[in-house]
Design a protein around this motif. Structure first.
Motif, PDB file in Angstrom:
ATOM      1  N   ARG A  98      -5.824  -9.760  -1.384  1.00  0.00           N
ATOM      2  CA  ARG A  98      -6.049  -8.371  -0.431  1.00  0.00           C
ATOM      3  C   ARG A  98      -5.899  -8.836   0.916  1.00  0.00           C
ATOM      4  NH1 ARG A  98      -5.760  -3.612  -3.874  1.00  0.00           N
ATOM      5  NH2 ARG A  98      -6.953  -4.083  -6.376  1.00  0.00           N
ATOM      6  N   LYS A 122      -4.054   0.765   4.675  1.00  0.00           N
ATOM      7  CA  LYS A 122      -4.762  -0.044   2.904  1.00  0.00           C
ATOM      8  C   LYS A 122      -4.220  -0.920   2.940  1.00  0.00           C
ATOM      9  CE  LYS A 122      -5.957   4.674   1.880  1.00  0.00           C
ATOM     10  NZ  LYS A 122      -6.105   5.421  -0.121  1.00  0.00           N
ATOM     11  N   PRO A 123      -5.313  -1.690   2.138  1.00  0.00           N
ATOM     12  CA  PRO A 123      -5.020  -3.354   2.344  1.00  0.00           C
ATOM     13  C   PRO A 123      -3.484  -3.302   0.866  1.00  0.00           C
ATOM     14  CG  PRO A 123      -6.889  -3.221   1.794  1.00  0.00           C
ATOM     15  CD  PRO A 123      -6.214  -1.579   1.840  1.00  0.00           C
ATOM     16  N   LYS A 125      -5.979  -0.256  11.356  1.00  0.00           N
ATOM     17  CA  LYS A 125      -5.686   1.205  12.423  1.00  0.00           C
ATOM     18  C   LYS A 125      -4.660   1.319  12.316  1.00  0.00           C
ATOM     19  CE  LYS A 125     -11.146   2.595  11.749  1.00  0.00           C
ATOM     20  NZ  LYS A 125     -11.531   2.851  11.710  1.00  0.00           N
ATOM     21  N   THR A 150      -5.123   4.892   8.543  1.00  0.00           N
ATOM     22  CA  THR A 150      -5.334   2.905   8.701  1.00  0.00           C
ATOM     23  C   THR A 150      -4.124   3.027   7.314  1.00  0.00           C
ATOM     24  OG1 THR A 150      -7.427   3.533   8.274  1.00  0.00           O
ATOM     25  CG2 THR A 150      -7.256   1.918   7.213  1.00  0.00           C
ATOM     26  N   PRO A 209      -7.036  -4.253   6.689  1.00  0.00           N
ATOM     27  CA  PRO A 209      -7.141  -2.334   6.699  1.00  0.00           C
ATOM     28  C   PRO A 209      -7.247  -3.092   7.959  1.00  0.00           C
ATOM     29  CG  PRO A 209      -9.067  -2.394   6.614  1.00  0.00           C
ATOM     30  CD  PRO A 209      -8.729  -3.886   5.826  1.00  0.00           C
ATOM     31  N   PRO A 247       0.699  -1.496   0.340  1.00  0.00           N
ATOM     32  CA  PRO A 247      -0.301   0.176  -0.086  1.00  0.00           C
ATOM     33  C   PRO A 247       1.124   0.993   0.336  1.00  0.00           C
ATOM     34  CG  PRO A 247      -0.158  -1.068   1.965  1.00  0.00           C
ATOM     35  CD  PRO A 247       0.953  -1.811   1.792  1.00  0.00           C
ATOM     36  N   SER A 268      -1.015   7.347   3.837  1.00  0.00           N
ATOM     37  CA  SER A 268      -1.382   7.308   4.771  1.00  0.00           C
ATOM     38  C   SER A 268      -1.164   7.975   6.415  1.00  0.00           C
ATOM     39  CB  SER A 268      -1.669   5.594   4.955  1.00  0.00           C
ATOM     40  OG  SER A 268      -2.061   4.418   4.285  1.00  0.00           O
TER      41      SER A 268
END
Length: 583
Positions: A112, A100-101, A117, A98, A115, A53, A58
């Protein structure tokens, strides 16, 4: 039969899909700003074309990675497969983010990860953060921001020093700035640091070494709570591991650490309103004020220089010198601003001056009004006002005007010879002279005033246009200053300091006249761009910039008589060439 085969293939595909696991895990779900943490993407199949990702999107930066590892375990004839991609990330700012995948391909299908946090809290003092205790035992390292005064007045200087403290058993190999501190709402001047030799000191009650990384002088520009951002530094070092060899030698290892100093809050006090002078311009410090004329007696039509000078310690670059007040019938040109200011760690010191060139338009004796300069004295915490003594300027008769002595002698001669006896004349004889009345000379003199009226009107219009053309006046004055300073430089060929001072003034006034620049706009890139826009030759522009740099460097480096003569000849040649190219 075909239907059975199709159903079998679909069942196998679904079974395989259900067995593929691709998961993301983090070493910490809550981290602080600038803290490192680990992210692992693990799958139980041998997938290809791994796509990570976008961590920066992010809110994280990649410290290292990806590193790949494969692990196979067999237990009672059953095999387990794990393929892992590992990243070490650094949190850049506080908040909830977060990750992401990630994506990977297996059997022509894209899988995938989940996700994740992450909660990022504000930066903590490394000395209070147990996570900073790495594999290096008894190896401490602190990045500290030291401020000389956390409660100053507006425009009172404060010093900010960034120091690195480290233990004796740590060797520093390299250091890189990740984020320099930002000084919003401060005027700042960074002080060059040449000596990075460690010094022995005591920090938190323990003996250690320290090195000064950065120094800066700040002048707060408004009152209230002002923030100094943390300083982030990445250090490559060699630290002890806590183990020793069989010979008793300490085993060390290479390590890389990201250090963050704690931010500082500066509470700035506003200057008091009580007894604030009416024309206070923001000067804070300890100053002296003077008004110095180049001469006090001059002839009509001559010019003189009036220099208004403020000297001392304080925010010299951050206030205006009082404006000069002159009689209405004096011609005055825009002042030349001269700064001779140095900025050590204690703050600005030196002098600033406005040099006016004025031309009296009538003879007489003039008394110039006294000027007042007000500043806030930090020692007494009171306003002080300095007053210059009144100046008397005498303008005498100039070339072409009748002298008083001449008129006085004529009157004495008339009184003495008023009643002189006329000698007895002989017989009158006709001189044969023509009458003046009606002669060509009579009519010529009669018409001359009427013929002169258009000429007088033209002269008055040109004078009015010249008086209204303030830009033209300024340009003419600066051209005159160019000649004057070039002439001064020619007389100082045997004295390096005065020569380069006069030469630099000549070059600056030439740029002001040709490019309409102010002193604050004298940056080399600006000069280069404007000269090239005016179609000056690039080689000439390059030589001109080099000459300006030579004038600046010559103050700090030795110069021979030959180099001074070459710079003088080069200046005359370049000014002549640019005069032609810019016309």
């Amino acid at each position: 039969m075909k239907r059975i085969v199709t159903l079998l293939l679909v069942w196998i595909s679904l079974t395989v899909s259900a067995q593929v696991k691709f998961e993301a895990e983090v070493s910490k779900a809550t981290v602080s700003v600038n803290e490192r943490f680990r992210v692992e993407f693990t799958m139980n199949v041998d997938g290809d074309n791994f796509e990570a990702p976008d961590f920066e999107e992010s809110g994280f930066s990649v410290f290292s990675g990806p590193s790949q590892s494969i692990r196979e375990i067999w237990n009672n004839g059953k095999g387990m497969f794990h393929k892992t991609y590992t990243f070490f990330l650094i949190a850049e700012k506080k908040g909830t983010f977060t990750i992401k995948p990630a994506a990977i391909e297996f059997n022509n299908r894209i899988y995938r990860s989940n996700p994740v946090k992450i909660t990022v809290t504000p930066a903590v003092d490394p000395s209070n953060d147990p996570s900073t205790a790495t594999v290096a035992r008894n190896s401490t390292m602190y990045l500290v921001t030291e401020v000389s005064n956390s409660n100053p007045y507006v425009n009172e200087p404060i010093t900010v020093v960034q120091k690195l403290y480290f233990s004796y058993n740590t060797d520093i190999n390299d250091a890189r700035d990740i984020q320099k501190p930002r000084f919003n709402d401060f005027w700042s001047q960074e002080i060059e640091t040449d000596n990075f030799e460690p010094e022995q000191t005591v920090y938190k009650g323990k003996r250690c070494l320290s090195v000064v990384l950065k120094k800066a002088v700040l002048y707060p520009q408004k009152s209230g709570s002002l923030e100094i951002d943390p300083y982030i530094l990445e250090v490559d070092c060699r630290v002890p591991t806590g183990r020793i060899t069989i010979f008793g030698e300490i085993i060390t290892m290479d390590d890389s650490r990201r250090l963050t100093s704690s931010g500082k809050t500066i509470v700035v006090k506003a200057l008091p309103e009580t007894n604030k002078p009416e024309k206070f311009s923001g000067a804070v410090g300890d100053f002296s004020f003077s008004v110095v004329p180049s001469k006090t007696t001059l002839k009509f039509g001559e010019s003189l220089d009036l220099t208004l000078k403020v000297s001392g310690e304080g925010n010299l670059k951050l206030f205006q010198i009082p404006r000069l007040e002159l009689p209405e019938n004096w011609e005055v040109y825009d002042p030349e601003h001269v700064e001779n200011v140095t900025t050590p760690l204690s703050g600005m010191t030196g002098s600033i001056a406005d040099r006016y060139t004025v031309v009296p338009q009538a003879k007489g004796t003039y008394v110039l009004k006294d000027l007042r300069f007000s500043y806030f004295d930090l020692r007494s915490r009171q306003y002080r006002t300095l007053t210059s003594p009144p100046l008397t300027i005498t303008v005498t008769d100039g070339p072409g005007l009748p002298a008083g002595g001449y008129a006085s002698n004529a009157r004495q001669k008339s009184d003495r010879d008023a009643f002189v006896t006329t000698p007895k004349m002989g017989p009158l004889v006709s001189a044969g002279r023509h009458d003046f009345l009606g002669s060509p000379l009579f009519f010529s003199l009669l018409l001359l005033p009427f013929m002169a009226i258009p000429l007088l009107v033209l002269v008055r219009r040109r004078k009015a246009a010249a008086d209204a053309d303030t830009v033209g006046k300024s340009i003419r004055m600066k051209k005159a200053l160019v000649k004057r300073y070039l002439s001064e430089a020619g007389t100082y060929l045997q004295s390096k300091g005065p020569f380069y001072d006069a030469l630099e003034r000549a070059l600056h006034n030439f740029l002001k006249a040709k490019l309409l620049l102010e002193t604050t706009e004298m940056q080399k890139e600006t000069i280069r761009e404007l000269l090239l826009q005016r179609n000056a030759a690039s080689t000439t522009v390059t030589e001109f910039i080099q000459l300006l740099e030579s004038c600046e460097m010559a103050r700090f480096a030795p110069s021979s008589a030959t180099a001074i003569q070459n710079d003088y000849d080069t200046a005359i040649r370049l000014i002549t060439e640019l005069e032609k190219q810019l016309s």
